[in-house]
Structure formats: structure tokens, C-alpha cells
Design an enzyme around this catalytic site. Sequence first.
Site, short mmCIF file in Angstrom:
data_model
loop_
_atom_site.label_atom_id
_atom_site.label_comp_id
_atom_site.label_asym_id
_atom_site.label_seq_id
_atom_site.Cartn_x
_atom_site.Cartn_y
_atom_site.Cartn_z
N GLY A 34 0.85 -1.19 0.00
CA GLY A 34 0.00 0.00 0.00
C GLY A 34 0.89 1.24 0.00
O GLY A 34 1.65 1.44 0.96
N ASN A 38 3.38 2.35 2.96
CA ASN A 38 4.82 2.20 2.80
C ASN A 38 5.56 3.45 3.28
O ASN A 38 6.61 3.35 3.92
CB ASN A 38 5.18 1.95 1.33
N TYR A 104 -5.41 -6.87 -8.98
CA TYR A 104 -6.05 -6.26 -7.81
C TYR A 104 -7.41 -6.86 -7.46
O TYR A 104 -8.21 -7.16 -8.35
CB TYR A 104 -6.25 -4.76 -8.05
N TYR A 105 -7.65 -6.98 -6.16
CA TYR A 105 -8.98 -7.30 -5.62
C TYR A 105 -9.25 -6.24 -4.56
O TYR A 105 -9.11 -6.47 -3.37
CB TYR A 105 -9.00 -8.71 -5.03
N ARG A 226 13.28 11.44 -12.18
CA ARG A 226 13.52 11.09 -13.57
C ARG A 226 14.27 9.77 -13.74
O ARG A 226 15.07 9.61 -14.65
CB ARG A 226 14.26 12.23 -14.26
N ALA A 256 9.87 1.95 -4.82
CA ALA A 256 10.99 2.87 -4.99
C ALA A 256 10.53 4.32 -4.79
O ALA A 256 11.17 5.11 -4.09
CB ALA A 256 11.62 2.70 -6.36
N ASP A 258 7.96 5.31 -3.10
CA ASP A 258 7.61 5.52 -1.70
C ASP A 258 8.87 5.78 -0.89
O ASP A 258 8.89 6.61 0.02
CB ASP A 258 6.86 4.30 -1.15
N ASN A 282 17.03 10.02 -3.15
CA ASN A 282 17.57 9.13 -4.17
C ASN A 282 18.15 7.87 -3.55
O ASN A 282 17.97 6.76 -4.06
CB ASN A 282 18.71 9.84 -4.94
#
Lengths: 316, 316, 316, 316, 316, 316
Positions: A34, A38, A104-105, A226, A256, A258, A282
Site C-alpha cells: 500500500g 509504505n 487487484y482485488y 527522472r 521505490a 515511496d 535518491n
Amino acid sequence: MLDVITIGDALVAMTPTSSGRLRFVHSFEKKVGGAELNVAIGCARLGLKAGWISRLGNDEFGHYILQCVRGEGIDTTHVQLVDGYPTSLYFKEIFDDGRAGSYYYRSNSPTSTMRPEQIDEAYVEQAKIVHISGVFPAVAKTNREVLLRLVQLAKQKGKLVTFDPNIRLKLWSAEEARETLLALMPYIDVVLAGEEEADLLVGTTEPAEIFARFAQLGIRHVVIKRGERGAVGNRDGEVLDHPAIPASVVVDSVGAGDGFAVGYLYSLLQGWDLQKSLHLANLIGSIVVGVRGDNEGLPYLDEIEVYLGQKQRIER
Amino acid sequence: MLDVITIGDALVAMTPTSSGRLRFVHSFEKKVGGAELNVAIGCARLGLKAGWISRLGNDEFGHYILQCVRGEGIDTTHVQLVDGYPTSLYFKEIFDDGRAGSYYYRSNSPTSTMRPEQIDEAYVEQAKIVHISGVFPAVAKTNREVLLRLVQLAKQKGKLVTFDPNIRLKLWSAEEARETLLALMPYIDVVLAGEEEADLLVGTTEPAEIFARFAQLGIRHVVIKRGERGAVGNRDGEVLDHPAIPASVVVDSVGAGDGFAVGYLYSLLQGWDLQKSLHLANLIGSIVVGVRGDNEGLPYLDEIEVYLGQKQRIER
Amino acid sequence: MLDVITIGDALVAMTPTSSGRLRFVHSFEKKVGGAELNVAIGCARLGLKAGWISRLGNDEFGHYILQCVRGEGIDTTHVQLVDGYPTSLYFKEIFDDGRAGSYYYRSNSPTSTMRPEQIDEAYVEQAKIVHISGVFPAVAKTNREVLLRLVQLAKQKGKLVTFDPNIRLKLWSAEEARETLLALMPYIDVVLAGEEEADLLVGTTEPAEIFARFAQLGIRHVVIKRGERGAVGNRDGEVLDHPAIPASVVVDSVGAGDGFAVGYLYSLLQGWDLQKSLHLANLIGSIVVGVRGDNEGLPYLDEIEVYLGQKQRIER
Amino acid sequence: MLDVITIGDALVAMTPTSSGRLRFVHSFEKKVGGAELNVAIGCARLGLKAGWISRLGNDEFGHYILQCVRGEGIDTTHVQLVDGYPTSLYFKEIFDDGRAGSYYYRSNSPTSTMRPEQIDEAYVEQAKIVHISGVFPAVAKTNREVLLRLVQLAKQKGKLVTFDPNIRLKLWSAEEARETLLALMPYIDVVLAGEEEADLLVGTTEPAEIFARFAQLGIRHVVIKRGERGAVGNRDGEVLDHPAIPASVVVDSVGAGDGFAVGYLYSLLQGWDLQKSLHLANLIGSIVVGVRGDNEGLPYLDEIEVYLGQKQRIER
Amino acid sequence: MLDVITIGDALVAMTPTSSGRLRFVHSFEKKVGGAELNVAIGCARLGLKAGWISRLGNDEFGHYILQCVRGEGIDTTHVQLVDGYPTSLYFKEIFDDGRAGSYYYRSNSPTSTMRPEQIDEAYVEQAKIVHISGVFPAVAKTNREVLLRLVQLAKQKGKLVTFDPNIRLKLWSAEEARETLLALMPYIDVVLAGEEEADLLVGTTEPAEIFARFAQLGIRHVVIKRGERGAVGNRDGEVLDHPAIPASVVVDSVGAGDGFAVGYLYSLLQGWDLQKSLHLANLIGSIVVGVRGDNEGLPYLDEIEVYLGQKQRIER
Amino acid sequence: MLDVITIGDALVAMTPTSSGRLRFVHSFEKKVGGAELNVAIGCARLGLKAGWISRLGNDEFGHYILQCVRGEGIDTTHVQLVDGYPTSLYFKEIFDDGRAGSYYYRSNSPTSTMRPEQIDEAYVEQAKIVHISGVFPAVAKTNREVLLRLVQLAKQKGKLVTFDPNIRLKLWSAEEARETLLALMPYIDVVLAGEEEADLLVGTTEPAEIFARFAQLGIRHVVIKRGERGAVGNRDGEVLDHPAIPASVVVDSVGAGDGFAVGYLYSLLQGWDLQKSLHLANLIGSIVVGVRGDNEGLPYLDEIEVYLGQKQRIER
């Protein structure tokens, strides 16, 4: 007093024990995911006080997620378990060449039982930062009013509102996303957006142009992610282009973004400058992709201190 | 030419690899379930030609189920894979004391895309028996018209229509169930109902009374399943009470009723008398509960022939 | 304000994935155990506010246990992670005929770094009940002074001190156990002891005699657990013999005594009479043995309410 | 008659079934490890007669290790199982970027029950080579006298004594290691040391200087392992620098040094020259890292013959 | 009407759950393999109508394979289950450096019960292409007459006969292979051979020379697979050298040749030119090696359409 | 000097990780089995010196079995690994109601490469008891001459020859079994036969009659195993009927007869009387069935001493 509050729909992440098309996968392991959760987990691991507003199904999976979230040391006083709405769920699909799939469910997300008037003013009052993303309003239409109410309250109380568009076109259309998210802009202080997301929202991928358009929307603190080219930030006019930090290995790219948000929020709360903030953001993004799981790779404070050279590497 | 046609919503059955509350279960295995599909599988294993009308999600799980169904030798020419509707799913929960739990993710069943006018008359024409259950109309409201159309066509074409109420109060209310199912009665030839289901439908658990009430509805061929007390049947006035056949071991009670139906349908097609029919139905029900899985325990013809004394036990 | 505080050494419980001698077992699963922690978990599941005083290794397993404990909603403000002491560990061995084995790696328990003067008076002040067991002082000699200090403080502040001897002869000798535990008696209000434990402590297995001897030690509230023969309690002279509640199935007897304590403590806090208290204690003990794991079987409040007839069974 | 005798503490190596921080790892597999045992295993696989002196706990894990060691064809007549000391144990932690962690439970090693006078002279008499490493004396202080006695006996009987410092700073301090190991030097014939280990022992990483200092200690046969830069050897004045043999894949670096020792010992026993000896030592080191497990990758003779071009590749 | 018919011996492929020498592997998973069956599966996944002629043991593994084959939508009307011959089996061995091993248990292949006269002419009549490989005649001597009969019938009926030598020297000698396969040449229309296989059959690895020699045997449609150097084809004199399509990742090279055949057969049936045919054949070969399993990586039509640019990538 | 020598074909026992028809079982674990090997293992666990004569494939499974056998402390100097014959293999199938199945892959047993003249006289000379069973001659016709040679040698050297018919009708016919085994009788001293096996060999199930007929064949030491009715023995005219010792739980009946033989052989070597011998044989048989695996349940000496009351139960 809390450092960061976030709101979101968590999911059980059913993770295949082997790679390849799910039709040929035999067994799955239960984990937690989620986007906004996260971020809360990542903040808590860095020693911040984090709170998470949510609803989960009053079922086995809801209790499981609640245990995990509490276990991470996150404040769950504003998480409720509701009857009649199964806890959201998704299946991950992993290919050896790096491709991935999601099934997804979550069409009846327990968060869809939330109402704007239920947002607790006193809780918002306690936070330094209110962090939101575009997943929550995508999961259920009714969540949009809830989110709007949250950021209005936050703004009104002078909280810093940070925003990661996190646009998932499997959950809503580009049009719905744009319209909904732009309506939130008046209440946003900081935007952390991917290049393509910026394009979807303000119609360009050119940094200077993106900054200009968000400025027109009243937002003067914007970071553009980016990918392999790093991140460009504009904090009240100071523009800085920070190169990417290559991951030593990439095994799971989920989470990543998050992680990037976690690093940036942490830096904001430390009062760090743009350079140091982009560096940490980063860095955490690149750490996260080296570990399997949506949030298992989010680092702990001592680990970060090692990476930042503030501490000696701990012998494991 | 097909012996039996059935219609239903299939599910991926996520089965825990250990017992106890799901919140503490770590891993799950993917299997296949679905009441009406189980009946088709059981019929095919006995050498009958079975067809299954359904829709599955055009996703990995839909393809997986389709492969399993074809693998069982069932005709799938009337199964479609549809976009935008995730294949139905449920999680099983198993306790060491025999209790069990089910957590459904089937609120957007792919079968809900079916329309009455899409039922293929020529397909129904091919069948000897059309078998239905109360699960299919419970899964989605739109399925009710579809089911009605199917049994009307079947009746009209002189097919034998068999019915297992299979009432799941997690999927609909008692009122909805009663109203919907009674509306089907004019088209039903044979009822195979549990005692409590009969009570819900016709308001009594007393066999003679149940038979009388179904007769008023025009149905003169009724079997009442009474668990450990066996089954009572009334076939055009011939009433027979058959004792239960105790299972050598009970490890998973899911699918027992479907096994009963398989045995009864097989007997009907063989032209067997009520005594022999109830015996086989009871027998298969008791075999099924001794094997884990919703349909893994459904027996093959040679196994049944051994049980019926028509063949010597095969050395495994 | 907390309802119950306990102190103890937690362990990672490495659980075999198959039965039989460990030399032939290939894989193990990581779970959490520890007698006093189990009691805290059980209390928290019944809705009580529970606190746990402990030390864990500052290693992966220490963090794991801390997450689990927090996840159960237990107060962990008095749990510390210490360097240089590996988190305690044990391997379970399970036989199909019900026998079991335990292989401990807890000789350098992190709790051995605790000192009596570190017990926080203010924390004890917050509790209604301080619950202790004989495992904590058996794990490390230095823990004995710590425990003495805790019960002295508790007594001094008028808290109810409850005690489960929990004598493990693999951890210390009968003599050491007797001497150490008898030294605690002046500070104990309630004793919950097995028959053999009572024998070891006061030299008899005869209930009336046991009560008499504890009374001589100043303890007038004693419950004797007698396995299949139930439990006998004496609360200030009221004596009651409560039959055992047979478990529907027995799959793992570890934790039964902890479950008994949970039920009794809960009853005390509700102000229930001896009859109702023994009933709940017996009930939870019998529920626990039906579930694998040291604490996975400890019930939640709604489950108990169903068993006590206060609530309708929840459809799973 | 035995080719090689070694002495050491073996461990059960609990190996995670998935990568990442152990707190998130669910299951573990039981394997066997131990530096000196690995050398014995490697020697046995090459067809040498190897003996291992050790003590294990008289528990399930001790019996398990004994079975594995016997299964490899190693002489275990000098391995005893002792009561009251749990067999040593460690948990491995594996990261996808190649990092690894170790969590030891060996503070009460069964080998700590050994006494110098128990070393059997007749057994030492049988050996051609006595191989030792710095792990055994690090595991327990009492092991130091035992080891000293062993090498004294070996020297006295004219056996070749080979030594791999194998310094693990998790088990003892640099000072302890230096002092203890230097005390063994008078009895050592051959040193196989890593660059950093040589530095710790003789204060330099420069090969010529290292050779000079060991020569002052009376040791004129020294090999320095320099990782990716290969190995430099000095055998009685003949100095040779052998490049590393790159592994085709690196999946587990544990055991590489033990593999190097195996190759060198084998070469010594074959009477090979320095060039061929360094080649085989490097080769086995590079084979070992391509296989998961502390010793699973140690090659068999036919495999080595293929690598050395003495035999055609066997079709698997 | 069928597009492709093939004949072959299928195997249960016992696949290790971990890498390394099988002696150290603890558990295995059951999958399905078999060269000619793989081709049938690949064709069916591309939407072709495929039929497979075979015999399987009338045992659990035979039924398992039959279910899998039917599940793929392949016509199994000419597959029989026979008593007394265990279904063929092999164990895979996988090394982390890409090496692999195979251990066969197929010496009493159920296909060895087939007789030439049992080949059903009407079935051959239905096919457009009859595809054969060198595995089937290698498995049992009696299969050679059966295969000869099949290709004779096919030729006689004007079907296109395609041939992949698939020479496995573990199953027969080079001499046996050459003699047997050359005897089939008069009935072959298209040869898809590896470079070394061509060498074994016609004594050269030089493309022009290979083409010349096959032409002498009457075959003017030959494709030579040259691994990383791509494939060279000669279709009735048109010669084309197509570069390899590098796989994004290589995880299991088994089945690459079967994938190549699938792509080429599909192209033939579409009437595509040599360039497009070699492209698709190369493409499927490179897709297959990126997925674990003998046939799990064989692509579906929509996937191929994406690769060929005929369709947009499907979001997973 | 060895206590017991046996000869036999060992197998890898692929054991399902879940119950039910193998077609639905996904994964299997590798273990070791083989009737005569089981006896050698059981003897070694009781402290006897046991030797095993056999051939294994020179493949991964052969090496695996060899490691296991050596690991048990059995003498393997007369075990060879041969090329070109795959190590024997079987799959177990387990049902929850106690039924079981076996699927053999042993038609080319490596033992079929043995020749009578290769039996080493000196090895036989070393043994006190030579134990044989009817499995070895059933596995390959050539094994019959080998076995005859072994018992002739043993007889000639005055060794005690013990015999368990162990008739498996899946491996040979009743006629073949009878003829082959009766030919061995002149060299047999002790028969340990099941009731049905006695019937097959001497045509009656009546103990007195069985004893009479074996006496006619010159064998005056016979034990008849009668399952739940215990065992009847006749040792040189002393007849004793010993009741069965009920197992505390039955989870895997494979190996019970081998355990019986182990107990009887051990008793013979101890010089125990018939009563004590039958008791131990029955006891070990009943212990074995309580543990999964063909030989994992064979007890160790200390365990037996506990059961026999010679030693106190060891705390696990």
C-alpha cells in the site's frame, strides 16, 4: 505529536514463491503493501513518529495488516476495522527479466466507508506533515471528498502538505486522475512527481516548464523524479539537479517512489537543504529496489547513517 | 451429445498450507473450486460427457481455471474469458478441530457479464440433464435472469432439470434466496436438498411434509440430505430412507453435497432405481470428505466400481 | 494505566515443518514464544491493556520479536534491545504421538543484563496486576534479584501480584527453583500452580493441604491446576472444584498454562466470582491446545464471548 | 593411516529460504558448517583420507552433524557427543547484492569440554598433515591449550602442520587473536593467510615483507590470498604470484578460503610444485563460491580432473 | 481438421526447488516435459489446432500428464493409457552458473507398446503438418517402425512433414541416431536442425554444404540453428541468414529448440516468407529461455502479437 | 567383525508433501528406503555393527544413498557405484484414511549388475548373521543366483542365516516368489514371515501346521507375524504366542516388518529367550509405524532401553 500523518488503503500482497506467469505459479506468500502505508513504515523506520489513517476489513487479513502496522511502531489510533468490506488484496507476478504484473482485488475497499466529516481535526492538529498520494482517491470515488477534507484541514492548520501523484492507470483513467488531483493543488505545499506524472498533470516533461506550471498553481516546492537520470528539485526558486544513485542490484522495483518520499520527508523534518534532501531521497529509492517486497527494503536509521557516513558499518 | 450441462461461477481456492487463523498463516496454494463446476468435474470423472457454461476473467487465474476444467475433460465451448472482471477468488481457513472459514473475493464475478439471451439453445438441446444450484444466482443479481432462461429452455426442450439449493447465507439473505429459488421451481424436475435448505424453501424439516409441499409446487422427485442420518428420497411416490455411509476419515467437508449430486445424476443416467441411486450418492459424498480440496476427492469410475463391488481393488 | 504488567525472556520458537526427530527435519519456521509474554499476548487479545518488561538482543531476532509484541498491541516502552547478547531461541520437536521436545539456546539471555534498580517504579505504579512466573528467574541468576525487586515494589504499591510457578527443570534444579520461588512468596497475592509444582513448592499434592501450606506462607488465594481433572481454587476460604473443559482436539500443549493464567487474570479484573473465573481459565486452556504455536491459539474477546454464550457465533 | 587430520567446532547452519533481513525471513533450512570441518569434507571429496577431532552436543543436532560427517566418509573415531552443551548453531543472512550476515549461538561450544591431555597421540601419529585454523581457538578459551597440545604433538612426530588464520573478529578481539595465534607459530610449517590476516599477525600487507616476517618466526612456506588479485606463495624461497581464477558466478562466498586450503593440501600430498598447487587452490576457491552452502560446492575428484583437463567432462 | 500432429513420449519433469548437485537437493516439483509435446503445446498456445499421438502409463503420472495436455487444448483422442509401463520421468539438475543435468527414468516408455499398424490413417488425414523429432525413435527401438509408418502415411497423403533431429546422445549412440534418422529422410519435407546435428547427419557444419547434402537426400527446405549466430534457412533455393534475437535473460535453456520449431511451423501455416518465419522462430526460442520450465515459457498468441508489433503491450 | 550383513537394492523414496492422489500432489521430498537396508539401519541404531552389500547408480541419487548409509554408521565397503544403471526410485502415495500407494522405477536396478562369483567370501566370514529378504531376488532375475551364492557361503561358514520373505507381488508373481524362495530354504536358519507369506510359501496359515512344514524343510526356528494378533514363534520346539504391542499412533506402516526383524536379530545376538525376543521385535514394529518415513522411526538403543525399563526416559 506526530511527525507525519498519511491516509491510504493497505493491501495484502500475495507474493508468488516462483517467477513466471501466475497461471503456472503454485504457491503464494502473504505480505503487506500500500503506497501511503509504505511511506508511513519508512518514516517510522527512520525514527519519525508516523500516523496512518485507514480502514481495513474486520477479517483475518485486516487484523494481519493492523498487527504489521502496529509492529512497525506506527500510530494506528485512526485505523478502524469495518464489517462487510473485505480487506484489499493484490497478487504480484514477477518475471526473471524484470517485468512484473499486479492483479487487484480492491474494488470494495474498506476505505470506501470513510466520510469527510469523520476526519478528526485534533489528529491533524498533531501532525507536522500530512503526506498524501494519488492512490487513495483512485481506489474509491468517495475517497476523493475524504482526501479533500484532509488536506483542507491540514492547510487550514498550517501543516506542511506533501503530495506524490502515484498515478495508477489500472485504477482510474488519466482524465479522472488529472481532474481529481488538480482539485487538490490549492492545498498542496510540496509535490514529488515522476516525469510522466508531471506530464499528465501539467502537460510537459521539461523541468523548468513543470516548475513554472506548478508555480501558477501556487506550488513553489516541486521535485521531479527522472529514474536513471536522477531528480530535479525546485525549492522556492533554488533549482538543483541531483544524479541518480545506482542500486547495487535491482530485484523488485515496487516501492521505490515511496522510498524516495520517505527520504525527502525525513530531510524536510531535519531542515536539510535541497542537495542533501535529494541525496537521501535518491539513496533510499535505490536501497529499496535491492530488496524483495513492497516495504521490506525501506531502511532503518542506523543503516542510513552508515550510508551517509555518519556511522561505521555494522558487522552483521 | 452431452450427458450433463451445468452453469456456475468458478473460483481460485487459495488454500492455507497450515491450519489456524489466517492472520497467522504464511503461505497459500492455488486450487480450483465452485459448486456447479465440482459437479461437472465429478460427472466427467465417472465417464459422463459434461459441459460447463461460465465466464472467467481474462487474466492469469481465468486461464488457470480454464486449463483445469479442460484438463478434466469437460466441454468448455461455452466458457468465455472477459476483460475487466477479475476471476473470482476465495481463501479457505482450516482449523484442526474441523471448523473452517471462507473469505470471498467474488463481488465482481465475471459471470455477472452474462445475459439471458446469450444462452445458446443449441447447446441446451445437446444435453440430457441440466443441473443447477443456488450459488450461481447468489453471486450476482443479473445471474438470476440468466438462470431462469436456462431452465425455461431446458424445460421447453424436455430436458431433465436437477437442482441443488446450495444456499450460502454469506452471499445473499434467506429472503432473497427463497424468493429467487422458488421462482425456478416450475422448471425443476428433481430437487436434491439439505434438510435446512428444505426448511428455508418450504418451511419444514419433516420428510413427508417436504415431499408434500414440493409436490404442490409440481415437483415429485425430491431427495433430502440429512447428514449423519443419511438421505430420504421420493421418486414419484416411492419413498426410501437410505442410511449414511460413514467416511473412513473426514478431512475436508467442502464438496460433499456436490459429490452427492454427482452420484445421483450418474444413477439417473444409468436408469438405476432409487435405492441404488441413494447408495451411490451417499457413497460419493462420504468419499469426498476424506480428501483435502474442493474436488480432488471426487472419485473416478474405476474407484466407484471397486466400491460397488463390480471390480477388484486396484493395487496402487 | 495498564491492566497487567509482566516480566520475562522471550524466545524465537523455531518450529519444525514436519514431525519426528529433529535430526531428520529439514526446515523450520520462525515464531515467537516465552511464558510471560504469552500471558501478555493473551491479555491483550481479550482487550486488556498489557505491558511487558524485557530485554532482547539488538539483532534481527530481537527486532522481530519486538515487532510481534507491538503488533499484538502490548506496551513495549520497557523493552530494550541490548548489544552483545543474542536473542534467546529454542527449537521445538513434535512427534505424531503427542510427545514433544525443546532445545534451548538461551544461556546468555539478554534479560541477564537487567539490574534490580532499573525497574521503573512509575511503570509499576501504572499497573493493576503484576504477573510473574518461574521461568524468568530460571533463565539467569541475576534475574532473581530483578524479580524480587519487581514484586516488592508491586506489593509496596498495593498492586495485585499473581504468580504461576512454571517450573522448568531443564533450566534449573528443583532445589534452586524451590528456594528462589519460596523467597518470593511474601510478595505474592495469587498462586496459579500445577499439582506437581505445588508438590515441589509445598510438599503435597492434596488440595486442602496445599491451601493450608500456602496460607501459612500468607497466601489465601490459590488455584491448583490438575490437568484432565480440572482445577480447584481457594479464594479466601471459598473452595471450588471445577471440572476440566475437554478440548475438541489437542495439537500442541505448549501454552496451555499461560492460557489458564490469562483467563484467570481477565476474570479477576472483571470482578468475577471463583466459579466463573475457573470456568474461563479452564476454557482458554482448552482452546489453546487445539491450535499449533505457543500463543497463536490464545483467543480474542469476541471468540470468548461466543464460548461464554454472550454473543452469537461469527460466521467465518 | 590418514592423509589429513583437523580439529574444530562444527555448527548447524540455519540457512534462510529467502534473501533479506532475517526479521522478515519466515523459514530456514538446516545445513552443516564449520571452517575446519569444511576442509575435512573437501579433502574427503578429493579422495583423501581425512579425520576430524571434535565434540558435538549429545542432542538431535549433534547426531545430525555426526551423520553428515560420517556420510562424507570422514573418520569420526575422535568425535564425541557430550551432554549439557548444545551443538553450536548459526543463522545465515543473505542479501541479493551479495552482502551477508551471521548470527552465532556457539558460546557454550561442546568443544569447550575438550582438554589438552585428551588429544590422542596415536591418532596424530596416523596423519600425514595436521591442519588447523584460527576459528577453533576463538570459539572457547580452553580450546587454545588443546590446539597448542595438538600442534606440539604433531611437530614432535614430524607431521606437516598447516595453518589458516581464519580470523573472525566476531568471536574474539584482534589482540586475542594475534597473541593466541602467534604462540602457535613455532609449531607451524605452512601458513595460508588472507592479506588482512597477515597484516593482523605480522603487521604488513606487502608480500615480500610478510614472507620475511614469517621467516623470522621460522616459517618458510607461506601463501597469501589476495582475493581478486590471486595468491602469492613462497615455498622455501621460491616465490610465485598466481592470478585469480574468476568464478563463473558468485552466489555464496562462505567457504572459499576453506576450498583454497583443500586445494593446497591436496597438492602438497600429491607432491605438486608451487605453480600447480596455487592453481588448484585458486580453482577450488572459485568453484566453491558458485554454489550455495558452506561446503556443498566443494568439488569431487572427477570434477577437478575435468577442470584440470585430465578427464573429459562428464555428461550430467 | 488439425493444423499440426506430432508423436512423442512425454515425461514428468521433477524439478529441483533449489540449485546445485541433486544429492544436496531436498525437494522437487512435478512438471511436464517432452520435446514433441512441447511443440504441440507451443502450437496450441498460438491458436493452432494441435494433436498429439502418444501412450502414457495408466498410473497417477499418466493421468497427470493427460490432464495437462488436455488443459492446453490439445487433441488427445490418440493418447492411450497403458498398464504395466510406468509413465516416463526425469529429474532436472540446475546450477547457478547455467549448467544443467538430466537423469532419465524412461527405459520402459509406455510408447514402446505402440505398433506401426496402430497409426490411424484417418487421423493423419486430418492434419496439415506432421511434425516429428529424433527423441521418439531414441526412446525405444520399436518406436522407429512406428515413426516410419507415420511419416510414410503422411507423405502418401500429401501432408507437410517437418523434422527436428533433436539428437540426445544419452538415449542412443551417434551411429544409431544417424542410421535411424537418415532412413526417415525420404519422407521429410522440412528439416530444422542444429549445426552439430546437421554435422552428425550429413557430415558438415558449413551451411551451403549442408543444404547441398540435404538436397541430395531430396530435401530442399532446411533451416540450420546456430545458437548465438542466429539461423540460416534455405527454402527451395532462397537462402537467408537471420541474426539471433538476444534473450533479455536466460534462466532455463531447455525447450529453446522446441520453441524455434513452434515459431517456424506457425509461420508455415500462415504462409509467411522465410525472413518472417526465421524471425518468429528465433523470437520464440529467445522468449522460452527466459522462463523456467520445459514449456512454461512458450508464448501465447497475444504476447507474440505484441512482440511483432501487431498489438499494444498488455498491462499486466 | 560384523554382527549382521545384509544384501539389497536401495531406493530413493520420493515422498509427497501432501496426501491424496499423486496426480494432485505438487511437491516431493527425497528420502531413502529399501527393505534390507532398513534392517541394516535399524541394527546400526541399536549399536550393532552392520554391513550392507549393494550396488547403486553412479549418479547423484547413488551418491546420496551412499552418504545416508555411511552416515548411519553402516559398513559400505561392499557397496559399489556402477555406470549406466540409474539408482532405483519409488514414489509414495499417502491417503488420509491410511491407504498408501507405491510407484516403482527400479526395472534396471544397479544390483542387476552383480554376479554370484563377486560375493566376497572374506566378507561373509566376518559376519555373525547374514540376513536376507525376498525383495532382492524379486528386483532382478540375476539377483537370485547372487542371493543363492550368498546363503550357500554363509551356511558353509556356519553363519546364522535369517530370512524375511517380504513378498511384493508388484515385483514378481506368486509362483516365481514361491519357487525362488523355496530354493533358498536349505540354507536358512530362521524364518520371520507374515501369515499370508507363510501361506504362499507352505500353503497354510495355521501356526502349528506352518511350523511342521518348515520343519520338513529343515527349519526349526520360525516366527509368524500376525499383525494385530501379535506373533507366534517356534524356536527348536518351544512355542510362544506373544500379543501385539499397540502403537500409540499409526502414521506410516512402511517398515514395520523391517523393524520387527531388527528387534529379533538384536535379541538373537544378545542371546535372549523367545519371549524377550518376540517382545522386542513387536515393540520395534509398533514404534516404527508411529513415525513417517521408511526408516526414520527405527529406534536408537537408548530409546529401546527406556521402553524396556532399563533406563529412565530422557527429557527431550
